[in-house]
Design an enzyme around this catalytic site. Sequence first.
Site, mmCIF file in Angstrom:
data_model
loop_
_atom_site.group_PDB
_atom_site.id
_atom_site.type_symbol
_atom_site.label_atom_id
_atom_site.label_comp_id
_atom_site.label_asym_id
_atom_site.label_seq_id
_atom_site.Cartn_x
_atom_site.Cartn_y
_atom_site.Cartn_z
ATOM 1 N N HIS A 54 2.604 -7.255 29.290
ATOM 2 C CA HIS A 54 1.461 -7.701 28.489
ATOM 3 C C HIS A 54 1.893 -8.697 27.412
ATOM 4 O O HIS A 54 2.088 -8.341 26.259
ATOM 5 C CB HIS A 54 0.809 -6.465 27.855
ATOM 6 C CG HIS A 54 -0.575 -6.700 27.344
ATOM 7 N ND1 HIS A 54 -1.581 -5.787 27.527
ATOM 8 C CD2 HIS A 54 -1.120 -7.725 26.658
ATOM 9 C CE1 HIS A 54 -2.693 -6.246 26.977
ATOM 10 N NE2 HIS A 54 -2.431 -7.422 26.423
ATOM 11 N N HIS A 56 1.004 -12.548 25.660
ATOM 12 C CA HIS A 56 0.138 -13.721 25.536
ATOM 13 C C HIS A 56 1.018 -14.916 25.177
ATOM 14 O O HIS A 56 1.544 -14.986 24.066
ATOM 15 C CB HIS A 56 -0.927 -13.496 24.456
ATOM 16 C CG HIS A 56 -1.869 -12.377 24.791
ATOM 17 N ND1 HIS A 56 -2.938 -12.529 25.651
ATOM 18 C CD2 HIS A 56 -1.884 -11.071 24.409
ATOM 19 C CE1 HIS A 56 -3.574 -11.366 25.773
ATOM 20 N NE2 HIS A 56 -2.951 -10.474 25.030
ATOM 21 N N ASP A 148 -7.978 -9.104 30.040
ATOM 22 C CA ASP A 148 -7.547 -8.643 28.710
ATOM 23 C C ASP A 148 -8.065 -9.528 27.581
ATOM 24 O O ASP A 148 -8.058 -10.755 27.679
ATOM 25 C CB ASP A 148 -6.027 -8.553 28.617
ATOM 26 C CG ASP A 148 -5.626 -7.983 27.267
ATOM 27 O OD1 ASP A 148 -6.032 -6.853 26.972
ATOM 28 O OD2 ASP A 148 -4.976 -8.691 26.478
ATOM 29 N N HIS A 175 -8.562 -3.632 29.760
ATOM 30 C CA HIS A 175 -8.650 -3.571 28.297
ATOM 31 C C HIS A 175 -9.884 -2.721 28.013
ATOM 32 O O HIS A 175 -11.012 -3.198 28.104
ATOM 33 C CB HIS A 175 -8.781 -4.992 27.742
ATOM 34 C CG HIS A 175 -9.171 -5.076 26.296
ATOM 35 N ND1 HIS A 175 -8.400 -5.703 25.365
ATOM 36 C CD2 HIS A 175 -10.279 -4.630 25.635
ATOM 37 C CE1 HIS A 175 -9.005 -5.633 24.178
ATOM 38 N NE2 HIS A 175 -10.143 -4.995 24.318
ATOM 39 N N HIS A 229 -2.629 -1.088 26.619
ATOM 40 C CA HIS A 229 -2.545 -0.670 25.209
ATOM 41 C C HIS A 229 -3.366 0.559 24.832
ATOM 42 O O HIS A 229 -4.316 0.481 24.038
ATOM 43 C CB HIS A 229 -2.878 -1.818 24.247
ATOM 44 C CG HIS A 229 -4.049 -2.692 24.622
ATOM 45 N ND1 HIS A 229 -5.282 -2.194 24.924
ATOM 46 C CD2 HIS A 229 -4.153 -4.042 24.730
ATOM 47 C CE1 HIS A 229 -6.100 -3.202 25.196
ATOM 48 N NE2 HIS A 229 -5.428 -4.321 25.094
ATOM 49 N N ASP A 302 1.898 -6.456 24.105
ATOM 50 C CA ASP A 302 0.681 -7.131 23.641
ATOM 51 C C ASP A 302 1.036 -8.209 22.604
ATOM 52 O O ASP A 302 0.298 -8.424 21.631
ATOM 53 C CB ASP A 302 -0.346 -6.135 23.085
ATOM 54 C CG ASP A 302 -1.747 -6.743 22.996
ATOM 55 O OD1 ASP A 302 -1.927 -7.899 23.436
ATOM 56 O OD2 ASP A 302 -2.655 -6.073 22.483
ATOM 57 N N HIS A 306 -0.444 -15.998 16.765
ATOM 58 C CA HIS A 306 -1.577 -16.752 16.218
ATOM 59 C C HIS A 306 -1.085 -17.747 15.187
ATOM 60 O O HIS A 306 -0.237 -17.422 14.350
ATOM 61 C CB HIS A 306 -2.590 -15.817 15.549
ATOM 62 C CG HIS A 306 -3.397 -15.024 16.526
ATOM 63 N ND1 HIS A 306 -4.291 -15.601 17.393
ATOM 64 C CD2 HIS A 306 -3.430 -13.696 16.788
ATOM 65 C CE1 HIS A 306 -4.843 -14.659 18.147
ATOM 66 N NE2 HIS A 306 -4.332 -13.503 17.801
#
Length: 425
Positions: A54, A56, A148, A175, A229, A302, A306
Amino acid sequence: MTDLLIRGADLVGRGRSDLLIRNGLFVDPADAGADLNELDADGLVALPGLVDLHTHLREPGREDAETVLSGTLAAARGGFTAVLAMANTTPVTDTAEAAAHVAALGARDGHVQVVPVGAVSKALDGIELAELGLMARSSAGVRVFSDDGHCVWDSRLMRRALEYVRAFDGVIAQHAQDPQLAGDSACCHEGEISGKLGLPGWPAAAEASVVARDVQIAELTRSRLHICHVSCAETVDVIRWAKQRDINVTAEVAPHHLMLTTNEVLGYDPTYKVNPPLRPAEHVEALREALADGTIDAVATDHAPHARHDKEHAFAEAAFGMLGLETALAAVVETMINPGLLSWPELAKRMAIMPAHIARLADQGRPLAVGEPANVILVDPAARWVVDRNDSASLSRNNPWHGRELPDPVVATIWAGRITFQKLR
Ligand SMILES: [Zn+2]
């Protein structure tokens, strides 16, 4: 390629041994020639390279937050040799071409194996199935599908997705978030603290009720379901029940849910805003127990980078998510190994073997044995440091561990026989 000899690594349970790597594979150390690079592994534990179900990576679309290059550098620093790249990029990974593009970015820039996750629904809209079969049959060979960031809320769509992926041994990774119990603005565990802070609540039932529904659909379709998660005790109970019924369900927990509680939110620091939210201590306790007894099969980061301008807002307006790749093993060592809840071989199972099995990655999570692919990490069980978010390969700085003392386990990462990270000792 020059041979690489790892000297005197602790193979936990199998004693100390040398490992010899040639052309990306383990070979018999007795065959070592004169032309050698050596790594001294005295006092270090050798584990299979970690696999993250998982991640991103944000590329394509949000290269200001992370790229395949920066994200996989962070992964290598964290001891990973493979990551599953979530589909919620721009554009969404919902076609064979998009999946092939992510795989190609990985092949070009990756410091770990990059495996695209396909979306379940087109544009993650939760309405129309994406091209699951075409993605599976493409060169990317997608096996894991997930919307997700969004819950597959329509139970009929979930049924069709589960039926569809059974043909090629795929898995739907959910999710779990009932959008009517926990809508887009829900950002704090529903309870005393959300009330006190005036933040929209995200009740545990919004997760557990969706998982309860989905394990029933997985039983109906005899297909593979994975729960992303897991954050609360109620969900653990549902998964335990489903496994007792032999329903084909697996589950992951994120490192932050193993260690951090809702109390972190009291200062309104958006670094601690994550979806699903941090939960009270009794949930953290239940998650640790479930990971120890195997009800939860895997740890997954996860990792959600950002950019500053998306994260530095008032709590309610800030983006959801926190970094995880570089600190995942540290958090698991601190919460599971150090208190004696997991052994090193069990940790290898939760962070390498099971994730590779769930994603059907043939070359990952393999034994450290002659003839096997050389994906291995060297770990110092005793090293510690005070986490500094600026000492990072990620392009983002939303690190929830900044300023905390944690283990500093990863000394070297070797992916397909190549050293992708090495700390000077
Ligand atoms: Zn999610």
